[in-house]
Scaffold this motif. Sequence first.
Motif, PDB file in Angstrom:
ATOM      1  N   UNK A 155       0.778  -1.206   0.030  1.00  0.00           N
ATOM      2  CA  UNK A 155       0.035   0.215  -0.013  1.00  0.00           C
ATOM      3  C   UNK A 155       0.643   0.977  -0.075  1.00  0.00           C
ATOM      4  N   UNK A 156       1.449   1.712  -1.389  1.00  0.00           N
ATOM      5  CA  UNK A 156       2.361   2.154  -1.745  1.00  0.00           C
ATOM      6  C   UNK A 156       2.476   3.667  -0.536  1.00  0.00           C
ATOM      7  N   UNK A 157       1.104   3.805  -1.055  1.00  0.00           N
ATOM      8  CA  UNK A 157       0.537   5.844  -0.112  1.00  0.00           C
ATOM      9  C   UNK A 157       0.460   5.955   1.010  1.00  0.00           C
ATOM     10  N   UNK A 158       0.113   4.787   1.603  1.00  0.00           N
ATOM     11  CA  UNK A 158       0.172   4.831   3.134  1.00  0.00           C
ATOM     12  C   UNK A 158       1.637   4.125   4.019  1.00  0.00           C
ATOM     13  N   UNK A 159       2.357   3.250   3.174  1.00  0.00           N
ATOM     14  CA  UNK A 159       2.950   2.074   4.151  1.00  0.00           C
ATOM     15  C   UNK A 159       4.053   2.850   5.295  1.00  0.00           C
ATOM     16  N   UNK A 160       4.506   4.170   5.084  1.00  0.00           N
ATOM     17  CA  UNK A 160       5.661   4.951   4.914  1.00  0.00           C
ATOM     18  C   UNK A 160       5.396   6.282   5.909  1.00  0.00           C
ATOM     19  N   UNK A 161       3.728   5.715   6.386  1.00  0.00           N
ATOM     20  CA  UNK A 161       3.085   7.438   6.799  1.00  0.00           C
ATOM     21  C   UNK A 161       3.348   7.792   8.023  1.00  0.00           C
ATOM     22  N   UNK A 162       3.975   6.778   9.034  1.00  0.00           N
ATOM     23  CA  UNK A 162       4.407   7.607  10.521  1.00  0.00           C
ATOM     24  C   UNK A 162       3.546   6.364  10.854  1.00  0.00           C
ATOM     25  N   UNK A 163       3.037   4.999  11.265  1.00  0.00           N
ATOM     26  CA  UNK A 163       2.469   4.240  12.469  1.00  0.00           C
ATOM     27  C   UNK A 163       2.166   2.807  11.258  1.00  0.00           C
ATOM     28  N   UNK A 164       2.152   2.150  11.914  1.00  0.00           N
ATOM     29  CA  UNK A 164       1.969   0.234  11.752  1.00  0.00           C
ATOM     30  C   UNK A 164       0.485   0.476  11.442  1.00  0.00           C
ATOM     31  N   UNK A 165      -0.039   0.244  11.931  1.00  0.00           N
ATOM     32  CA  UNK A 165      -1.892  -0.216  11.742  1.00  0.00           C
ATOM     33  C   UNK A 165      -3.273   0.646  11.907  1.00  0.00           C
ATOM     34  N   UNK A 166      -3.769  -0.211  11.247  1.00  0.00           N
ATOM     35  CA  UNK A 166      -4.845   1.285  10.235  1.00  0.00           C
ATOM     36  C   UNK A 166      -6.259   0.645  11.007  1.00  0.00           C
ATOM     37  N   UNK A 167      -6.397   0.718  10.609  1.00  0.00           N
ATOM     38  CA  UNK A 167      -8.831   1.198  10.653  1.00  0.00           C
ATOM     39  C   UNK A 167      -9.368   0.323   9.712  1.00  0.00           C
ATOM     40  N   UNK A 168      -9.947  -1.175  10.001  1.00  0.00           N
ATOM     41  CA  UNK A 168     -10.710  -1.341   8.373  1.00  0.00           C
ATOM     42  C   UNK A 168     -11.846  -2.002   8.970  1.00  0.00           C
ATOM     43  N   UNK A 169     -13.039  -1.569   7.976  1.00  0.00           N
ATOM     44  CA  UNK A 169     -13.200  -0.539   7.066  1.00  0.00           C
ATOM     45  C   UNK A 169     -12.421   0.754   7.609  1.00  0.00           C
ATOM     46  N   UNK A 170     -11.447   1.330   6.560  1.00  0.00           N
ATOM     47  CA  UNK A 170     -11.508   2.800   6.406  1.00  0.00           C
ATOM     48  C   UNK A 170     -13.023   3.882   6.421  1.00  0.00           C
ATOM     49  N   UNK A 171     -12.249   5.305   6.009  1.00  0.00           N
ATOM     50  CA  UNK A 171     -12.948   6.887   6.135  1.00  0.00           C
ATOM     51  C   UNK A 171     -13.648   6.582   4.718  1.00  0.00           C
ATOM     52  N   UNK A 172     -13.447   5.536   4.168  1.00  0.00           N
ATOM     53  CA  UNK A 172     -14.044   6.472   2.602  1.00  0.00           C
ATOM     54  C   UNK A 172     -14.474   4.819   2.363  1.00  0.00           C
ATOM     55  N   UNK A 173     -15.359   3.835   2.957  1.00  0.00           N
ATOM     56  CA  UNK A 173     -16.300   3.366   3.888  1.00  0.00           C
ATOM     57  C   UNK A 173     -15.393   1.486   2.324  1.00  0.00           C
ATOM     58  N   UNK A 174     -13.988   1.895   2.471  1.00  0.00           N
ATOM     59  CA  UNK A 174     -13.755   0.280   1.955  1.00  0.00           C
ATOM     60  C   UNK A 174     -13.485  -0.462   2.927  1.00  0.00           C
ATOM     61  N   UNK A 175     -14.474  -1.768   2.440  1.00  0.00           N
ATOM     62  CA  UNK A 175     -13.855  -3.245   3.464  1.00  0.00           C
ATOM     63  C   UNK A 175     -13.052  -3.419   3.685  1.00  0.00           C
TER      64      UNK A 175
END
Length: 312
Positions: free
Chosen positions: A57-77
Amino acid sequence: MPRASGPTGTVTLALLALALAPGEGQHYDYYGWQPESVPRGRFYGREPQCVDIPADMQLCHDVGYKRMRLPNLLEHESMAEAKQQASSWVPLLAKQCHADTQLFLCSLFAPVCLDRPIYPCRSLCEVVRDACAPVMESYGFPWPEMLHCGKFPSDHDLCIAVQFGNNQATPPPVPKICTQCEMEHKADGMMQQMCSSDFVVKMRIKEVIEENGEKRLVAAQKKKVLKLGPLKRKDTKKMVLHMRNTGSCPCPQLANLSGSFLVLGRKVGSRLLLLAIYPWQKHNKEMKFAVKFMFSYPCPLYHPLLYGAGQH
């Protein structure tokens, strides 16, 4: 690290520090929040989970944190959908239109795991939009409705605030080189540009006309179409390529019109928009490789230069 705005910012920063710490074990961490509505009025059908941001996930892999919430805030489940849609925005980061672009986009595509969703502040959306929308418009893409800044909370609410104010990622030289003239020197980058383009043509340029804040490239009669895309025969006979939002910015490639050029573009309505231009160099190995293998390059389902950005 993202800053939280609002009266409960201290609590959020503490939660954020916990969220950024590497998780242990092979299992996902699940949170016990109740499904809640997001600004667009959706209720999640299943409990959100905390997952690793994947390396691809090139856009966010180096954003500064390692874990993300899913579904995300754009409704991608699903992670597959989130990665596919996020890939459309990677080229915008390379344009360095604003230092907070990645922070803003990843707060939506790969939101940090907390006990509740934390949205970007409206002001964060606005500074990124104001800096990056002109770049997108140069390629014929409007700022998408899904990122309408009015949807996001005001700064006195709990939200992710601006980090770098109104500063751009890199103070641009004066005058700044036109976006369409920032050349990729590697074959991989050129082929990514080709993925984004409707057509690729080798041609000579008869003249360059500057008018109303844009440049128009009038093609000479002799040309070779390498990728036709949606072009019709009439489009290739008398080609005029439009460079939008160029103002007085220079394009070094056009300083000397002798020789041929490799041009990449999109057809938007009846107009042909220029995406990128390269001096034709037949002995350049990178260019030769890109032209030879552009049809076998594994282009994303949604083309990089923001194809699909306004969808979903």
